[in-house]
Design a protein around this motif. Sequence first.
Motif, PDB file in Angstrom:
ATOM      1  N   GLU A  23      28.101  28.802  43.855  1.00  0.00           N
ATOM      2  CA  GLU A  23      27.609  27.554  43.283  1.00  0.00           C
ATOM      3  C   GLU A  23      28.280  27.351  41.927  1.00  0.00           C
ATOM      4  O   GLU A  23      28.230  28.228  41.065  1.00  0.00           O
ATOM      5  N   GLU A  80      28.221  26.768  34.678  1.00  0.00           N
ATOM      6  CA  GLU A  80      27.641  27.944  35.329  1.00  0.00           C
ATOM      7  C   GLU A  80      28.318  28.202  36.678  1.00  0.00           C
ATOM      8  O   GLU A  80      28.613  27.275  37.423  1.00  0.00           O
ATOM      9  N   LYS A  82      27.614  30.735  40.021  1.00  0.00           N
ATOM     10  CA  LYS A  82      26.741  31.706  40.666  1.00  0.00           C
ATOM     11  C   LYS A  82      27.437  32.270  41.898  1.00  0.00           C
ATOM     12  O   LYS A  82      27.989  31.525  42.704  1.00  0.00           O
ATOM     13  N   GLY A  85      23.804  33.664  44.331  1.00  0.00           N
ATOM     14  CA  GLY A  85      22.567  33.407  43.610  1.00  0.00           C
ATOM     15  C   GLY A  85      22.477  34.014  42.237  1.00  0.00           C
ATOM     16  O   GLY A  85      21.520  33.765  41.506  1.00  0.00           O
ATOM     17  N   GLU A  86      23.477  34.815  41.845  1.00  0.00           N
ATOM     18  CA  GLU A  86      23.446  35.478  40.537  1.00  0.00           C
ATOM     19  C   GLU A  86      24.541  34.910  39.643  1.00  0.00           C
ATOM     20  O   GLU A  86      25.712  34.827  40.043  1.00  0.00           O
ATOM     21  N   GLN A  87      24.179  34.537  38.439  1.00  0.00           N
ATOM     22  CA  GLN A  87      25.138  33.922  37.534  1.00  0.00           C
ATOM     23  C   GLN A  87      26.221  34.912  37.108  1.00  0.00           C
ATOM     24  O   GLN A  87      25.938  36.070  36.786  1.00  0.00           O
ATOM     25  N   LYS A  96      31.061  41.526  40.185  1.00  0.00           N
ATOM     26  CA  LYS A  96      31.247  40.345  41.018  1.00  0.00           C
ATOM     27  C   LYS A  96      32.660  40.279  41.598  1.00  0.00           C
ATOM     28  O   LYS A  96      32.872  39.758  42.696  1.00  0.00           O
TER      29      LYS A  96
END
Length: 292
Positions: A23, A80, A82, A85-87, A96
């Motif tokens: 996202e 932002e 993601k 679901g995790e920034q 990541k």
Amino acid sequence: MTISKEAPISLKIPLNNMENIIEVNKLKYKYDRDSEDYILDDLTFQVKQGEWLSIVGHNGSGKSTTVRLLDGLLEAESGEIKIAGEQLTAENVWEKRRHIGMVFQNPDNQFVGATVEDDVAFGLENQGLDYAVMAERVQEALELVGMQDFKNREPARLSGGQKQRVAIAGVVALRPDIIILDEATSMLDPEGRLELIQTVKTIKDSNRLTVISITHDLDEIALSDRVLVLKKGRVESSAAPRELFSRPDLEDLGLDQPFVNQVKSALSQSGFALPDGYLTEKELQEQLWALL
């Protein structure tokens, strides 16, 4: 060259098929801090798990900048990102990155091993994997891209298409959830380009991987699920390939007209009554048979 084995890849991120694995919300980025011109200006989009998203647009529209931000190679001025679901933050960027594998335009820039096998194993060695596990993953990855018979070759002695297959094997061996192709087929001839993207599609479909492709290649776009058009650092449109190919302004987006569109235009000028919108080669053949 064919794929001889479809080895299962264990996903690191457990998600449902319909969930967004990426996202992006209101990203802003500029290379010159003193400039008022943003490469990305409030860029917002999502990518679903298992989706193949092609990103297209003119040079300077922000395509490569976008994927470098996704992989943490650049840091946005604001906005932002993601991942599952995790920034994405400076604190978790290395974690990541293990979910994302990138294949660049020039594979020579990614080679570090003396042999194909050594090169594919390089990333696994950095992760400290057990030798037996590493050897198994290397073999599986090379079989997936049809390069198992070249494992003792020097990468420099391979063709362009073979080099890109090895680069993809090196990424697949790391078992990421997302593969990013940054103009990865642009240096190949049309036949090698089509072989490579069909290989990636087979790997994607077999293992529920997410693929993001920066490309101008129409065959690559046609194999994707969705196409994001960037213009001046923003999303100009999001559509299925068929919808995109139906647009009359493809040249304005930095894309060629598909060959079928060119044939259809010439036939229409010759008096053939053909339906509006994009037709595949098979659909065009069927229309011509019906008319004749």
